[in-house]
Design an enzyme around this catalytic site. Sequence first.
Site, PDB file in Angstrom:
ATOM      1  N   PHE A 184       0.815  -1.211   0.000  1.00 47.82           N
ATOM      2  CA  PHE A 184       0.000   0.000   0.000  1.00 47.82           C
ATOM      3  C   PHE A 184       0.854   1.268   0.000  1.00 47.82           C
ATOM      4  O   PHE A 184       0.480   2.291   0.569  1.00 47.82           O
ATOM      5  CB  PHE A 184      -0.966   0.005   1.191  1.00 47.82           C
ATOM      6  CG  PHE A 184      -1.747  -1.263   1.338  1.00 47.82           C
ATOM      7  CD1 PHE A 184      -2.696  -1.626   0.392  1.00 47.82           C
ATOM      8  CD2 PHE A 184      -1.512  -2.126   2.407  1.00 47.82           C
ATOM      9  CE1 PHE A 184      -3.406  -2.810   0.517  1.00 47.82           C
ATOM     10  CE2 PHE A 184      -2.214  -3.306   2.532  1.00 47.82           C
ATOM     11  CZ  PHE A 184      -3.169  -3.663   1.582  1.00 47.82           C
ATOM     12  N   ARG A 185       2.029   1.185  -0.653  1.00 49.98           N
ATOM     13  CA  ARG A 185       2.958   2.313  -0.761  1.00 49.98           C
ATOM     14  C   ARG A 185       3.539   2.741   0.583  1.00 49.98           C
ATOM     15  O   ARG A 185       4.105   3.834   0.703  1.00 49.98           O
ATOM     16  CB  ARG A 185       2.288   3.535  -1.437  1.00 49.98           C
ATOM     17  CG  ARG A 185       1.502   3.210  -2.693  1.00 49.98           C
ATOM     18  CD  ARG A 185       2.342   2.515  -3.759  1.00 49.98           C
ATOM     19  NE  ARG A 185       3.399   3.370  -4.275  1.00 49.98           N
ATOM     20  CZ  ARG A 185       4.364   2.946  -5.091  1.00 49.98           C
ATOM     21  NH1 ARG A 185       4.426   1.674  -5.447  1.00 49.98           N
ATOM     22  NH2 ARG A 185       5.267   3.787  -5.542  1.00 49.98           N
ATOM     23  N   LEU A 186       3.430   1.899   1.590  1.00 53.06           N
ATOM     24  CA  LEU A 186       4.025   2.189   2.898  1.00 53.06           C
ATOM     25  C   LEU A 186       5.424   1.571   2.927  1.00 53.06           C
ATOM     26  O   LEU A 186       5.684   0.562   3.587  1.00 53.06           O
ATOM     27  CB  LEU A 186       3.136   1.641   4.020  1.00 53.06           C
ATOM     28  CG  LEU A 186       1.741   2.256   4.090  1.00 53.06           C
ATOM     29  CD1 LEU A 186       0.902   1.583   5.173  1.00 53.06           C
ATOM     30  CD2 LEU A 186       1.839   3.769   4.357  1.00 53.06           C
ATOM     31  N   HIS A 187       6.307   2.196   2.188  1.00 52.96           N
ATOM     32  CA  HIS A 187       7.654   1.663   2.006  1.00 52.96           C
ATOM     33  C   HIS A 187       8.498   1.855   3.267  1.00 52.96           C
ATOM     34  O   HIS A 187       8.180   2.662   4.142  1.00 52.96           O
ATOM     35  CB  HIS A 187       8.346   2.360   0.835  1.00 52.96           C
ATOM     36  CG  HIS A 187       7.489   2.457  -0.384  1.00 52.96           C
ATOM     37  ND1 HIS A 187       6.888   1.366  -0.971  1.00 52.96           N
ATOM     38  CD2 HIS A 187       7.126   3.541  -1.130  1.00 52.96           C
ATOM     39  CE1 HIS A 187       6.201   1.758  -2.033  1.00 52.96           C
ATOM     40  NE2 HIS A 187       6.327   3.073  -2.150  1.00 52.96           N
TER      41      HIS A 187
END
Length: 206
Positions: A184-187
Site C-alpha cells: 500500500f505504498r508504505l515503504h
Amino acid sequence: MTMEVIEGRCGVPLDQALDPFALFRRWMDDAKHSELNDPNAMSLATATPDGRPSVRIVLMKRLDERGFSFYTNGESRKGQELRHNSHVALCFHWKSRRRQVRIEGTVTELPGTDVDAYFRQRQRMSQIGAWASKQSQPLSSRAELDRRTAEFEARFPDVVPRPPHWTGFVVWPERIEFWQEGDFRLHSRCVFLREGNGWAKESLYP
C-alpha cells in the site's frame, strides 16, 4: 538523530543495520541471485558547472573504503562534467527485489595504477573499443566506427595499452538511502548520513 524501528521486507533488518557498506553488499549479493542482467548497474547523475543535470546508466566495478568506483572515457560528456562539478548522485534499482539504494557524494579520479589494473582485465575487444570510440562525439555512420575498430585491431595485435583518455572515478558517499517497497505504498526507508568518521542513521516517511 533517532532511529525508529523499520520493518525490513524480505527479511532485511534495516533497523539493525549499523554499517551502510555492509548492508549494501548484502543487498548486492541478493540482487546477483535475482537480477537477470547487470545487478551492478547504477544511474549516475552529473551536472554542468551551471547546474544542468544529465543521467545515464554505468556499471559499478568496485566498492571499497574509498567508495563506489566505475570507469569511462574521460573525454565523454560525463567525464567532462565529473571533472568540472564533483557533486554526483547514484541510484541502484533492483526491480526483482523491489529495492533501491540512492547515494549522494563527491567524485574523484582514480589513480592511474588502479585504472591500468582494471583495463588489463577487460576483454580484448572492449579494450579496442575504448580506443575506437570517441565517446559522446558525433558519429557520421556505423561504418566509421567499424573502420576505426579495425584500425586499432591492426595497430595492437597483441597487448592493448590503456588509452590516455580512458580513466576511472570513485564516488565518496555522504548520504546513502535504502528503500524497500512496502504494501500500500508504505515503504521502508532508512538513510545514513556521514558524520565525521562514522554514520548517523534515521528513518524517513515513505
